[in-house]
Design an enzyme around this catalytic site. Structure first.
Site, PDB file in Angstrom:
ATOM      1  CD  GLU A  50      -3.123  -0.734   2.205  1.00  0.00           C
ATOM      2  OE1 GLU A  50      -3.127   0.302   2.901  1.00  0.00           O
ATOM      3  OE2 GLU A  50      -4.007  -1.610   2.311  1.00  0.00           O
ATOM      4  CG  ASP A  99      -8.714   1.274   5.178  1.00  0.00           C
ATOM      5  OD1 ASP A  99      -7.521   1.180   5.532  1.00  0.00           O
ATOM      6  OD2 ASP A  99      -9.112   0.995   4.027  1.00  0.00           O
TER       7      ASP A  99
END
Length: 124
Positions: free
Chosen positions: A26, A96
């Site tokens: 990421e 998240d």
């Protein structure tokens, strides 16, 4: 509900380029600007542990502070924390949502799951 972000094509392409270089991990960065108009992309190193970078990101506090200072010096405000999902869709994961510490910023996710970058913005 806030108005949608306005992102110039050049900023979007630079964002995609930087995040794609991080694959299969990421990537993360900051969009800053004025109102809802994005003017600047600032790439930030992913400070997550080496084995975790494929599924999450962490921003080192010093990198975050420097990005905010630089934005302020340009007369811009932080608008969105952008991160990528190398193999998942552009929607916030449970991680998240649980670890979103930026209530005033958009959560922007760029997905590379189908090979073509796709992005979506969320208010968490």
């Amino acid at each position: 509900m806030r108005a949608a972000l306005q992102v110039p094509e050049a900023v979007l392409q630079q964002t995609f380029a930087d995040l794609s270089r991080m694959l299969p991990e990421e990537g993360v960065g900051l969009w800053s600007g004025s109102g809802q108009e994005v003017r600047t992309w600032t790439f930030l190193p992913n400070a997550a542990g080496h084995g975790e970078r494929r599924v999450r990101f962490t921003v080192h506090p010093q990198d975050w502070i420097q990005a905010l200072v630089s934005s302020s010096e340009r007369g811009e405000a932080p608008l969105a924390l952008v991160h990528s999902h190398p193999t998942a869709p552009p929607v916030p994961s449970a991680h998240d949502r649980k670890h979103w510490y930026y209530p005033d910023l958009w959560c922007v996710i760029v997905s590379f799951a189908d090979g073509t970058p796709r992005w979506r913005a969320f208010q968490l």
